[in-house]
Scaffold this motif. Structure first.
Motif, PDB file in Angstrom:
ATOM      1  N   ALA A 156       0.819  -1.213   0.000  1.00 35.58           N
ATOM      2  CA  ALA A 156       0.000   0.000   0.000  1.00 35.58           C
ATOM      3  C   ALA A 156       0.857   1.270   0.000  1.00 35.58           C
ATOM      4  O   ALA A 156       0.317   2.373  -0.052  1.00 35.58           O
ATOM      5  N   GLY A 157       2.186   1.124   0.053  1.00 36.68           N
ATOM      6  CA  GLY A 157       3.073   2.278  -0.035  1.00 36.68           C
ATOM      7  C   GLY A 157       3.409   2.953   1.282  1.00 36.68           C
ATOM      8  O   GLY A 157       3.984   4.046   1.288  1.00 36.68           O
ATOM      9  N   PHE A 158       3.104   2.315   2.408  1.00 36.42           N
ATOM     10  CA  PHE A 158       3.477   2.896   3.702  1.00 36.42           C
ATOM     11  C   PHE A 158       4.991   2.830   3.878  1.00 36.42           C
ATOM     12  O   PHE A 158       5.655   1.940   3.352  1.00 36.42           O
ATOM     13  N   ARG A 159       5.538   3.761   4.619  1.00 36.51           N
ATOM     14  CA  ARG A 159       6.991   3.816   4.855  1.00 36.51           C
ATOM     15  C   ARG A 159       7.416   3.110   6.132  1.00 36.51           C
ATOM     16  O   ARG A 159       8.594   2.835   6.335  1.00 36.51           O
ATOM     17  N   GLY A 160       6.474   2.850   7.014  1.00 34.75           N
ATOM     18  CA  GLY A 160       6.775   2.172   8.263  1.00 34.75           C
ATOM     19  C   GLY A 160       5.496   1.703   8.920  1.00 34.75           C
ATOM     20  O   GLY A 160       4.396   2.012   8.454  1.00 34.75           O
ATOM     21  N   MET A 161       5.661   0.931  10.005  1.00 36.59           N
ATOM     22  CA  MET A 161       4.516   0.504  10.792  1.00 36.59           C
ATOM     23  C   MET A 161       4.817   0.817  12.259  1.00 36.59           C
ATOM     24  O   MET A 161       5.924   0.559  12.734  1.00 36.59           O
ATOM     25  N   GLN A 162       3.822   1.385  12.923  1.00 37.71           N
ATOM     26  CA  GLN A 162       3.966   1.778  14.323  1.00 37.71           C
ATOM     27  C   GLN A 162       2.839   1.177  15.136  1.00 37.71           C
ATOM     28  O   GLN A 162       1.681   1.215  14.740  1.00 37.71           O
ATOM     29  N   PHE A 163       3.210   0.617  16.275  1.00 35.50           N
ATOM     30  CA  PHE A 163       2.227   0.158  17.257  1.00 35.50           C
ATOM     31  C   PHE A 163       2.251   1.180  18.392  1.00 35.50           C
ATOM     32  O   PHE A 163       3.295   1.417  18.992  1.00 35.50           O
ATOM     33  N   ASN A 164       1.118   1.767  18.694  1.00 36.45           N
ATOM     34  CA  ASN A 164       1.041   2.852  19.661  1.00 36.45           C
ATOM     35  C   ASN A 164       0.922   2.394  21.105  1.00 36.45           C
ATOM     36  O   ASN A 164       1.172   3.192  22.009  1.00 36.45           O
ATOM     37  N   ALA A 165       0.490   1.160  21.319  1.00 32.38           N
ATOM     38  CA  ALA A 165       0.161   0.766  22.684  1.00 32.38           C
ATOM     39  C   ALA A 165       0.379  -0.729  22.894  1.00 32.38           C
ATOM     40  O   ALA A 165      -0.559  -1.509  22.893  1.00 32.38           O
ATOM     41  N   VAL A 166       1.627  -1.132  23.073  1.00 30.71           N
ATOM     42  CA  VAL A 166       1.946  -2.527  23.355  1.00 30.71           C
ATOM     43  C   VAL A 166       2.278  -2.615  24.845  1.00 30.71           C
ATOM     44  O   VAL A 166       3.255  -2.029  25.307  1.00 30.71           O
ATOM     45  N   VAL A 167       1.442  -3.315  25.575  1.00 27.68           N
ATOM     46  CA  VAL A 167       1.630  -3.431  27.020  1.00 27.68           C
ATOM     47  C   VAL A 167       2.940  -4.162  27.292  1.00 27.68           C
ATOM     48  O   VAL A 167       3.175  -5.259  26.776  1.00 27.68           O
ATOM     49  N   GLU A 168       3.811  -3.551  28.091  1.00 29.75           N
ATOM     50  CA  GLU A 168       5.149  -4.128  28.297  1.00 29.75           C
ATOM     51  C   GLU A 168       5.110  -5.508  28.938  1.00 29.75           C
ATOM     52  O   GLU A 168       6.013  -6.311  28.724  1.00 29.75           O
ATOM     53  N   THR A 169       4.064  -5.832  29.676  1.00 27.82           N
ATOM     54  CA  THR A 169       3.959  -7.161  30.283  1.00 27.82           C
ATOM     55  C   THR A 169       3.442  -8.208  29.302  1.00 27.82           C
ATOM     56  O   THR A 169       3.440  -9.399  29.630  1.00 27.82           O
ATOM     57  N   ASN A 170       3.046  -7.798  28.115  1.00 23.50           N
ATOM     58  CA  ASN A 170       2.630  -8.737  27.067  1.00 23.50           C
ATOM     59  C   ASN A 170       3.902  -9.213  26.365  1.00 23.50           C
ATOM     60  O   ASN A 170       4.158  -8.907  25.205  1.00 23.50           O
ATOM     61  N   GLU A 171       4.693  -9.968  27.103  1.00 24.17           N
ATOM     62  CA  GLU A 171       6.042 -10.331  26.673  1.00 24.17           C
ATOM     63  C   GLU A 171       6.066 -11.166  25.398  1.00 24.17           C
ATOM     64  O   GLU A 171       6.973 -11.024  24.579  1.00 24.17           O
ATOM     65  N   LEU A 172       5.077 -12.031  25.208  1.00 19.11           N
ATOM     66  CA  LEU A 172       5.049 -12.831  23.979  1.00 19.11           C
ATOM     67  C   LEU A 172       4.883 -11.937  22.756  1.00 19.11           C
ATOM     68  O   LEU A 172       5.552 -12.142  21.736  1.00 19.11           O
ATOM     69  N   ALA A 173       4.003 -10.953  22.850  1.00 21.20           N
ATOM     70  CA  ALA A 173       3.803 -10.044  21.715  1.00 21.20           C
ATOM     71  C   ALA A 173       5.056  -9.207  21.476  1.00 21.20           C
ATOM     72  O   ALA A 173       5.497  -9.059  20.330  1.00 21.20           O
ATOM     73  N   VAL A 174       5.633  -8.661  22.539  1.00 18.07           N
ATOM     74  CA  VAL A 174       6.843  -7.836  22.388  1.00 18.07           C
ATOM     75  C   VAL A 174       7.951  -8.660  21.730  1.00 18.07           C
ATOM     76  O   VAL A 174       8.603  -8.201  20.789  1.00 18.07           O
ATOM     77  N   LYS A 175       8.135  -9.884  22.188  1.00 16.82           N
ATOM     78  CA  LYS A 175       9.177 -10.751  21.626  1.00 16.82           C
ATOM     79  C   LYS A 175       8.892 -11.057  20.148  1.00 16.82           C
ATOM     80  O   LYS A 175       9.802 -11.025  19.311  1.00 16.82           O
ATOM     81  N   LEU A 176       7.633 -11.339  19.819  1.00 18.76           N
ATOM     82  CA  LEU A 176       7.269 -11.598  18.421  1.00 18.76           C
ATOM     83  C   LEU A 176       7.568 -10.384  17.562  1.00 18.76           C
ATOM     84  O   LEU A 176       8.208 -10.494  16.512  1.00 18.76           O
TER      85      LEU A 176
END
Length: 162
Positions: free
Chosen positions: A109-129
């Motif tokens: 789609a031509g985006f230059r980057g992807m940003q996640f605004n709110a990743v809970v720091e204790t959601n360690e599996l998501a952060v690691k992924l």
């Protein structure tokens, strides 16, 4: 696993795990008492944004992702996305497949980057992924999330160039 466009009819299969995840209150900034209609309106996006589902060979919905512009106007060249994997199907690569799909969509789609605004720091599996797929924590809002059992914890902002 097949990832395909979500339709309004798919909501009935998304809602049970969406509700379970949101009601737990430990990974999303959505209100834990979010109702079904409002949840549907927040999750099922209209074009040019997208919502997809991941299904197995039997047609069982394993998870879902929504992808969109992170901001409007002069910030609209950065994408964002959110993911929910049915807890019954976690740990089998569904989340990774959904993240990779959204990255491909954003590039195409031509985006230059992807940003996640709110990743809970204790959601360690998501952060690691996310880190394994090239995202970096570019900032953390101290005590930005009220976790139901751990109290106030950090809320990461994560970014990856495309």
């Amino acid at each position: 696993m097949l990832i395909k466009e979500a339709t309004a009819a798919d909501w009935q299969t998304i809602w049970p795990f969406f509700h379970r995840i949101v009601a737990a209150g430990d990974t999303f900034t959505f209100p834990p008492d979010l109702g079904e209609e409002e949840g549907r309106d927040w999750w099922l996006l209209s074009p040019p944004d997208r919502t997809v589902i991941a299904v197995d060979d039997a047609g069982t919905v394993l998870g879902s992702a929504k992808m969109n512009r992170n901001q409007k106007g002069n910030g609209s060249h950065i994408a964002s996305a959110s993911y929910m994997v049915d807890p019954e199907h976690g740990g089998h690569g569904v989340g990774r497949a959904l993240v990779e799909h959204t990255l491909e969509w954003a590039r195409a789609a031509g985006f230059r980057g992807m940003q996640f605004n709110a990743v809970v720091e204790t959601n360690e599996l998501a952060v690691k992924l996310y880190e394994s797929l090239g995202f970096e924590v570019i900032g953390t809002v101290p005590e930005g999330f009220r976790h139901p059992t751990r109290g106030h914890v950090g809320l990461h902002i994560m970014y990856r160039a495309l």
